[in-house]
Design an enzyme around this catalytic site. Sequence first.
Site, mmCIF file in Angstrom:
data_model
loop_
_atom_site.group_PDB
_atom_site.id
_atom_site.type_symbol
_atom_site.label_atom_id
_atom_site.label_comp_id
_atom_site.label_asym_id
_atom_site.label_seq_id
_atom_site.Cartn_x
_atom_site.Cartn_y
_atom_site.Cartn_z
ATOM 1 N N THR A 35 0.830 -1.210 0.000
ATOM 2 C CA THR A 35 0.000 0.000 0.000
ATOM 3 C C THR A 35 0.869 1.266 0.000
ATOM 4 O O THR A 35 0.364 2.355 -0.223
ATOM 5 C CB THR A 35 -0.950 0.037 1.231
ATOM 6 N N TYR A 141 -9.680 -5.515 13.289
ATOM 7 C CA TYR A 141 -8.542 -4.601 13.247
ATOM 8 C C TYR A 141 -8.174 -4.151 14.667
ATOM 9 O O TYR A 141 -7.019 -4.254 15.094
ATOM 10 C CB TYR A 141 -8.878 -3.391 12.370
HETATM 11 N N1 UFG Z 1 -17.422 7.297 6.474
HETATM 12 C C1 UFG Z 1 -18.521 7.647 5.710
HETATM 13 N N2 UFG Z 1 -18.409 7.554 4.350
HETATM 14 C C2 UFG Z 1 -17.281 7.130 3.727
HETATM 15 C C3 UFG Z 1 -16.162 6.780 4.521
HETATM 16 C C4 UFG Z 1 -16.271 6.878 5.894
HETATM 17 O O1 UFG Z 1 -19.572 8.033 6.231
HETATM 18 O O2 UFG Z 1 -17.266 7.045 2.486
HETATM 19 C C5 UFG Z 1 -17.523 7.417 7.930
HETATM 20 C C6 UFG Z 1 -17.292 6.115 8.674
HETATM 21 O O3 UFG Z 1 -18.476 5.378 8.786
HETATM 22 C C7 UFG Z 1 -16.753 6.629 10.005
HETATM 23 C C8 UFG Z 1 -16.000 7.914 9.631
HETATM 24 O O4 UFG Z 1 -16.501 8.279 8.352
HETATM 25 O O5 UFG Z 1 -17.789 6.963 10.846
HETATM 26 C C9 UFG Z 1 -14.535 7.729 9.581
HETATM 27 O O6 UFG Z 1 -14.260 6.594 8.767
HETATM 28 P P1 UFG Z 1 -12.805 6.232 8.241
HETATM 29 O O7 UFG Z 1 -12.940 5.021 7.373
HETATM 30 O O8 UFG Z 1 -12.166 7.449 7.672
HETATM 31 O O9 UFG Z 1 -12.020 5.905 9.579
HETATM 32 P P2 UFG Z 1 -12.343 4.835 10.725
HETATM 33 O O10 UFG Z 1 -12.916 5.617 11.879
HETATM 34 O O11 UFG Z 1 -13.116 3.679 10.248
HETATM 35 O O12 UFG Z 1 -10.916 4.291 11.039
HETATM 36 C C10 UFG Z 1 -9.824 5.149 11.242
HETATM 37 C C11 UFG Z 1 -8.556 4.418 10.869
HETATM 38 C C12 UFG Z 1 -8.340 3.267 11.795
HETATM 39 C C13 UFG Z 1 -8.425 3.748 13.217
HETATM 40 C C14 UFG Z 1 -9.695 4.499 13.478
HETATM 41 C C15 UFG Z 1 -9.698 5.018 14.875
HETATM 42 O O13 UFG Z 1 -8.625 3.949 9.541
HETATM 43 O O14 UFG Z 1 -7.086 2.723 11.529
HETATM 44 O O15 UFG Z 1 -9.800 5.556 12.572
HETATM 45 O O16 UFG Z 1 -10.779 5.877 15.102
HETATM 46 F F1 UFG Z 1 -8.396 2.699 14.047
#
Ligand code: UFG
Length: 330
Positions: A35, A141
């Site tokens: 990646t 994860y």
């Molecule tokens: N989201 C959307 N639409 C999208 C993408 C994301 O609504 O197209 C929302 C997700 O549901 C979530 C928020 O945006 O509520 C943030 O999502 P991300 O995928 O950007 O990040 P995550 O919170 O899932 O995960 C990130 C990192 C992880 C870490 C985590 C800790 O990728 O490695 O934050 O909070 F563990």
Amino acid sequence: MSVLVLGGAGYIGSHMVATLLAAKRDVVVVDNLLTGHRSSVPEGVPFYEVDIRDKAALTEVFEKEHIDQVVHFAASSIVPESVEQPLKYFNNNVYGMINLLEVMLDFDVKQIVFSSTAATYGVAKENPIKETTPQNPINPYGESKLQMEHIMKWADQAYGLKWVALRYFNVAGAKTDGSIGEDHPTETHLVPIILQTALGKREKIMMFGDDYNTPDGFNVRDYVHVMDLADAHVLALDYLAKGNDSNQFNLGSANGFSVKQMVEAAREATGKEIPAEIGPRRAGDPDSLVASSAKAREVLGWEPKYDDVKEIIRTAWNWLQKHPNGYEDR
Ligand code: UFG
């Protein structure tokens, strides 16, 4: 001090390398380039295309280079992917870590700073989340990272291996000059998806779920700038170099923003319309993750420079405008 950065060609790793070089540290980079991007690593920095699960290849790096400390970013980190492919996460993250620690011990390298995550807390019992808040991950994860923390704890007890786990909340933004930034093979993260929509590369952003237990019903996350995060790693390396005990720290801003608020902030930061729709919930998402970073501030002396989410978004927007298709070596 010579620092080995595992995953140094990835999003956070490349910002760490830039920060270490600015601090005049010697840096060696290992990345399997699954990646990461070779061109994100500056010329002149020793680079090895090695997977941390490949013990022989990793051993060679330790034989060739003088290494005092290790910073470990080389892990799989996409929450929804981990729900679908848990074994990939345990193999790369947990097995990879065991392999790495064995090689470090072979060479008597006993200081490591590694990426843990807010995802280890699951649906937290209190907000803001403290380091003492119980950890009950709700996705593979987060579970894999919690296991990594536990392995560290026992490795310290048995071998005196000193570690700092940095539990990141949601990392975003890019180096201010726009020379490096976030570019994943398949983008799943909120900020780059919003900004790709602003740029016209996507039709719309789908906001996953509006029925969460939060003020506006959308998921709340705590966004921290990638350069502030890198600064915290340098402080953690110095903390270990001074002979301090193993420890763990949350890295966030103590401010929660909902998905909807992030879209609105991005509209203001970019001046673009950014079409958004409400979609179904995504698997593995807790309602709200907001950090208390008081401990990192007090113990490490961490002072994040970016406290405005619009500023964070602006730096990511600068990178994307300069690199609409990301790195050229994809
Ligand atoms: N989201 C959307 N639409 C999208 C993408 C994301 O609504 O197209 C929302 C997700 O549901 C979530 C928020 O945006 O509520 C943030 O999502 P991300 O995928 O950007 O990040 P995550 O919170 O899932 O995960 C990130 C990192 C992880 C870490 C985590 C800790 O990728 O490695 O934050 O909070 F563990």
